[in-house]
Design a protein around this motif. Structure first.
Motif, PDB file in Angstrom:
ATOM      1  N   UNK A 462      34.244  21.615  17.194  1.00  0.00           N
ATOM      2  CA  UNK A 462      33.056  21.056  17.822  1.00  0.00           C
ATOM      3  C   UNK A 462      33.388  20.635  19.246  1.00  0.00           C
ATOM      4  N   UNK A 463      32.456  20.883  20.137  1.00  0.00           N
ATOM      5  CA  UNK A 463      32.610  20.471  21.536  1.00  0.00           C
ATOM      6  C   UNK A 463      31.770  19.224  21.769  1.00  0.00           C
ATOM      7  N   UNK A 464      32.385  18.190  22.316  1.00  0.00           N
ATOM      8  CA  UNK A 464      31.654  16.977  22.681  1.00  0.00           C
ATOM      9  C   UNK A 464      31.504  16.965  24.198  1.00  0.00           C
ATOM     10  N   UNK A 465      30.267  16.996  24.655  1.00  0.00           N
ATOM     11  CA  UNK A 465      29.986  17.010  26.089  1.00  0.00           C
ATOM     12  C   UNK A 465      29.415  15.656  26.488  1.00  0.00           C
ATOM     13  N   UNK A 466      29.966  15.099  27.556  1.00  0.00           N
ATOM     14  CA  UNK A 466      29.503  13.818  28.099  1.00  0.00           C
ATOM     15  C   UNK A 466      29.144  14.028  29.560  1.00  0.00           C
ATOM     16  N   UNK A 467      27.923  13.611  29.965  1.00  0.00           N
ATOM     17  CA  UNK A 467      27.486  13.793  31.352  1.00  0.00           C
ATOM     18  C   UNK A 467      26.926  12.489  31.900  1.00  0.00           C
ATOM     19  N   UNK A 468      26.944  12.380  33.220  1.00  0.00           N
ATOM     20  CA  UNK A 468      26.232  11.308  33.925  1.00  0.00           C
ATOM     21  C   UNK A 468      25.287  11.989  34.898  1.00  0.00           C
ATOM     22  N   UNK A 469      23.988  11.644  34.789  1.00  0.00           N
ATOM     23  CA  UNK A 469      22.962  12.170  35.694  1.00  0.00           C
ATOM     24  C   UNK A 469      22.424  11.028  36.537  1.00  0.00           C
ATOM     25  N   UNK A 483      28.290  19.648  19.338  1.00  0.00           N
ATOM     26  CA  UNK A 483      27.957  20.804  18.529  1.00  0.00           C
ATOM     27  C   UNK A 483      29.026  21.864  18.736  1.00  0.00           C
ATOM     28  N   UNK A 484      28.951  22.953  17.934  1.00  0.00           N
ATOM     29  CA  UNK A 484      29.999  23.975  18.027  1.00  0.00           C
ATOM     30  C   UNK A 484      29.806  24.922  19.200  1.00  0.00           C
ATOM     31  N   UNK A 485      28.620  24.885  19.835  1.00  0.00           N
ATOM     32  CA  UNK A 485      28.306  25.763  20.964  1.00  0.00           C
ATOM     33  C   UNK A 485      28.412  24.944  22.251  1.00  0.00           C
ATOM     34  N   UNK A 486      29.355  25.293  23.111  1.00  0.00           N
ATOM     35  CA  UNK A 486      29.601  24.525  24.334  1.00  0.00           C
ATOM     36  C   UNK A 486      28.367  24.499  25.231  1.00  0.00           C
ATOM     37  N   UNK A 487      27.703  25.648  25.374  1.00  0.00           N
ATOM     38  CA  UNK A 487      26.534  25.711  26.246  1.00  0.00           C
ATOM     39  C   UNK A 487      25.412  24.847  25.684  1.00  0.00           C
ATOM     40  N   UNK A 488      25.158  24.949  24.377  1.00  0.00           N
ATOM     41  CA  UNK A 488      24.113  24.147  23.759  1.00  0.00           C
ATOM     42  C   UNK A 488      24.436  22.660  23.865  1.00  0.00           C
ATOM     43  N   UNK A 489      25.699  22.287  23.634  1.00  0.00           N
ATOM     44  CA  UNK A 489      26.090  20.884  23.758  1.00  0.00           C
ATOM     45  C   UNK A 489      25.834  20.383  25.174  1.00  0.00           C
ATOM     46  N   UNK A 490      26.109  21.215  26.171  1.00  0.00           N
ATOM     47  CA  UNK A 490      25.892  20.834  27.566  1.00  0.00           C
ATOM     48  C   UNK A 490      24.410  20.649  27.857  1.00  0.00           C
ATOM     49  N   UNK A 491      23.591  21.574  27.380  1.00  0.00           N
ATOM     50  CA  UNK A 491      22.140  21.497  27.581  1.00  0.00           C
ATOM     51  C   UNK A 491      21.579  20.231  26.945  1.00  0.00           C
TER      52      UNK A 491
END
Length: 505
Positions: A462-469, A483-491
């Motif tokens: 699983x990829x955990x994506x953390x962002x600051x906007x 989630x397991x999809x890096x692109x989906x986790x980013x979105x």
């Protein structure tokens, strides 16, 4: 339960001794070779476990075997230290010179062994057997005798040779099912036949060629056998020997026999021997396997959480194991709730449903969800915006070495559909650029920080994506998705942060 109804038909001894042959027969596992130091360390752990006899090796076979036996003897262990020997003076002297206090001597007795291996008559074999036992006893050493391949030996001859060595002073006779051809009923019958004629204790040595070594050992005990030969993890020639941990736990818990075995050390010793030998145990190995006390199915987990005995015949602590609740496609809500309670994560119904559905979806894709995965999923959902002003309706990404990465996103913003497409240096960058374009009319929100971490190893981690906007008004928000999809986790992480900023406004 039902065993109590047939116990009175058994000839159970008061207790059963364990003759451990991990260092001898176990080392004969193809591809396994132990150093002197490794044998010493295993012997120490076997003694701590409480086995009665440790067969340290075959002294005549090498100087290393003699050295190992000598070093083990120096430790002053409680168990008898045994050396294996054929009924040959050289073999017997090697064992005697090693200073062992127990010698296990053997010779083939079946027609196959007599004709093709030994090329000896019945009389010659009997004579050598008696001479060997007398020689051992003349040196004041405990003697155990095995009629190798006894389960394919004529019964009259088998009785004759066992009676002869008993008269010669043998301390214990061993019945080896050398190629594992017996079934429990026939093994029980044979031991009863021998028990009716012999006064000395009877031992059994069962091989696992048909997967019946443990069953045959237990059937022998039911017939009155006083000792069982076994190995840690069932190591041994071909398909191995009777597994010590399985035999011991069955005798203690099912037959209610008193044994001097500290069962809580079984898993530790199993893992120790596995590391030294390089022979890994299958996860579904009884008693000591990784999955021996693991539960996934919702019905099972619910039962275990209510009362462990519903789906566990013994406690994991009894053998030094731990219970595991495994999350996957068969997992029920109770298992996930129990795990989340362990972590102190409190979710409302809507949040829990999202976690539950994501775990199920991952399970359907063949992934086993680890504790770390679940925690990351739950924490990312717990931290999401309560309201979704911007919702994802769909997205697609095109990438490769011959095209510029391009993403198209379709969003619902305050109920109105917006579609945007953008390129980027990679699929993630393109997707985020497309989202920012789609929401530009609603607010000029830009990515300020992006971090990604794999929760567990492997290509399906699983990829955990953390962002600051942030926006031009100084509003900032974090977004997180796992989630397991890096692109989906980013979105999902970017949309989460955008929604938090829009709510702030």
């Amino acid at each position: 339960m039902y065993i109590e109804k047939v116990k009175n038909e058994m000839n159970l001894p008061e207790t059963v001794k364990i003759f451990d042959t991990t260092l001898r027969d176990g080392e004969q596992t193809p591809g396994v070779a132990m150093t002197v130091d490794e044998k010493i360390r295993i012997a120490k752990k076997l003694d701590e476990l409480g086995v009665n006899v440790i067969e340290a090796g075959f002294p005549v076979s090498s100087s290393g075997e003699v050295e190992a036996a000598g070093e083990i003897l120096k430790m002053g262990l409680n168990a008898h230290i045994c050396g294996l020997a054929r009924p040959l003076k050289g073999d017997l002297d090697a064992a005697i010179d090693a200073d062992v206090d127990y010698i296990h001597t053997f010779i083939g007795t079946s027609p196959l062994h007599r004709e093709f291996k030994l090329k000896m008559s019945k009389e010659e074999i009997l004579s050598k057997s008696v001479d060997a036992v007398e020689y051992i006893k003349d040196h004041g050493i405990i003697a155990e005798f095995s009629a190798e391949d006894s389960t394919r030996t004529e019964l009259d001859y088998l009785k004759e040779i066992y009676n002869a060595v008993e008269d010669a002073g043998v301390d214990c006779i061993n019945v080896p099912d050398t190629v594992g051809v017996m079934v429990p009923t026939s093994m029980n019958w044979l031991i009863r036949e021998l028990k009716s004629e012999l006064k000395v204790p009877i031992s059994v040595h069962c091989h696992n060629d048909f997967g019946l070594a443990v069953a045959n050992s237990l059937a022998s005990v039911e017939a009155g056998a006083d000792q069982v030969h076994a190995t840690i993890n069932g190591l041994g020639e071909r398909a191995g020997n009777a597994s010590l941990e399985e035999v011991v736990m069955a005798l203690i818990t099912q037959y209610d026999l008193k044994m001097n075995i500290k069962t809580e050390g079984l898993v530790n010793l199993s893992e120790f021997v596995s590391r030294i030998t390089g022979v890994k145990m299958p996860p579904n190995k009884a008693i000591v396997g990784e999955n021996a006390f693991a539960h996934e199915a919702g019905i099972h987990v619910h039962g275990v959480l209510a009362k462990a005995e519903t789906y566990e015949p013994i406690t994991p602590e009894m053998v030094g194991h731990t219970r595991r609740i495994v999350l996957g496609k068969h997992t029920g809500a109770n298992a996930i709730k129990a795990k989340l309670k362990e972590y102190g994560i409190d979710l409302d119904k809507n949040q829990f449903d999202k976690v539950f559905n994501q775990v199920k979806a991952l399970g359907d894709k063949g992934k086993c969800v680890t504790d770390a995965d679940l925690r990351a999923i739950a924490e990312s959902i717990l931290g999401r915006a309560k309201e979704e002003i911007v919702k994802l309706e769909g997205f697609s990404v095109m990438t490769g070495n011959s095209v510029l990465p391009t993403a198209t996103v379709k969003l619902s913003i305050n109920g109105e559909s917006k579609t945007a497409a953008k390129t980027g240096v990679g699929p993630v960058d393109a997707a985020i650029n497309a989202i920012q374009r789609a929401v530009s009319e609603t607010g000029d929100i830009e990515l300020q920080e992006y971090n990604i971490e794999a929760i567990t190893g492997g290509t399906n981690a699983l990829a955990e994506v953390f962002v600051i906007m942030g926006d031009k008004e100084g509003n900032k928000a974090t977004g997180r998705s796992t989630t397991e999809d890096i692109v989906m986790a980013s979105v999902e992480a970017v949309l989460d942060a955008i929604n938090k900023i829009l709510i702030l406004r």
